[in-house]
Enzyme design. Sequence first.
Site, mmCIF file in Angstrom:
data_model
loop_
_atom_site.group_PDB
_atom_site.id
_atom_site.type_symbol
_atom_site.label_atom_id
_atom_site.label_comp_id
_atom_site.label_asym_id
_atom_site.label_seq_id
_atom_site.Cartn_x
_atom_site.Cartn_y
_atom_site.Cartn_z
ATOM 1 N N SER A 134 45.159 -5.531 -27.889
ATOM 2 C CA SER A 134 45.277 -4.573 -26.776
ATOM 3 C C SER A 134 46.038 -3.351 -27.286
ATOM 4 O O SER A 134 46.808 -3.463 -28.253
ATOM 5 C CB SER A 134 46.070 -5.221 -25.638
ATOM 6 O OG SER A 134 46.460 -4.258 -24.685
ATOM 7 N N TYR A 144 53.634 -10.311 -23.466
ATOM 8 C CA TYR A 144 52.225 -9.910 -23.594
ATOM 9 C C TYR A 144 52.048 -8.941 -24.770
ATOM 10 O O TYR A 144 51.256 -9.191 -25.675
ATOM 11 C CB TYR A 144 51.721 -9.267 -22.290
ATOM 12 C CG TYR A 144 50.256 -8.887 -22.398
ATOM 13 C CD1 TYR A 144 49.265 -9.844 -22.209
ATOM 14 C CD2 TYR A 144 49.860 -7.583 -22.718
ATOM 15 C CE1 TYR A 144 47.913 -9.515 -22.329
ATOM 16 C CE2 TYR A 144 48.521 -7.253 -22.839
ATOM 17 C CZ TYR A 144 47.556 -8.225 -22.638
ATOM 18 O OH TYR A 144 46.219 -7.894 -22.784
#
Length: 248
Positions: A134, A144
């Site tokens: 990401s 994350y």
Amino acid sequence: MYKRQPGATAGIGAAFARRLAADGFSLVLVARDESRLAEEAGRLRLRYGVPVDLLPADLGTEEGLARVEARCREGVDLLVNNAGFGHKGAFLQTPVEDELVMLKVHCEAVLRLTLAALPGMRERDRGGVINVASVAAYFTRGTYSASKAWVVNFSESAAAEAGSARVKVMALCPGFVRTEFHQRASMDMSGTPGILWLKADDVARTAMRDLALGKRVSVPSLRYKVILNVGRLVPHGLASRISARIGR
Ligand SMILES: NC(=O)c1ccc[n+]([C@@H]2O[C@H](COP(=O)([O-])OP(=O)(O)OC[C@H]3O[C@@H](n4cnc5c(N)ncnc54)[C@H](OP(=O)(O)O)[C@@H]3O)[C@@H](O)[C@H]2O)c1
């Protein structure tokens, strides 16, 4: 040719499945929801006429991960490590057990499935691994973004150490993509400008092009390349504070 796709029933994974089926590849789809897997496989067989196998598995469990790992060892031509999720709450509100499941799915599964698939690819002198990270990998947003930073670094290392002109490893770093991801994590995205949203099909198409070009990191769309380059010019501490504020 077999393509294995952990996380293939929704969003980016489903877009990869459509793209690869359209190119005539046999697929093995991995996700937890068995009935959804069967529906997705039925659609792909009907529309593209390719064989589609199902491998229902939870990559957040040892048993599920070991089964997918064993299938990767049997041989696949392209592995797309796509399964992933965001947490519902803020950093200090997230139970440590949930953080550990995230690390298992985002990091341990990517590590083990890549290691299971690569030897066969090297033996056959062809193949590819796409690890879905990401743009969050380049910012500081809790476990994350830390896990996605690991995916980028790991993929670049694997590409350098075990890759070749015909065996490729690439990290894929999309920005915001319209999928079920944010809804599943109960994230309110209503304030996110429309220009920042990417389409899953465009992300999958760019990824396949960049893999063919031999890129080790793929950042789909010019706008996110610009954001990342501008982000590199901002002092690290300030970028972290902005990331944390956006996260809240
Ligand atoms: N959407 C974004 O804005 C965005 C941006 C950058 C990166 N990403 C990354 O892109 C990847 C795909 O996300 P998405 O946006 O497509 O999300 P999504 O629409 O929620 O789809 C996630 C897929 O992964 C599967 N999955 C989730 N947990 C799993 C587990 N423990 N074991 C096996 N399969 C699992 C889900 O199926 P089941 O629920 O049936 O298991 C589903 O098929 C993730 O790694 C995410 O971090 C997303």
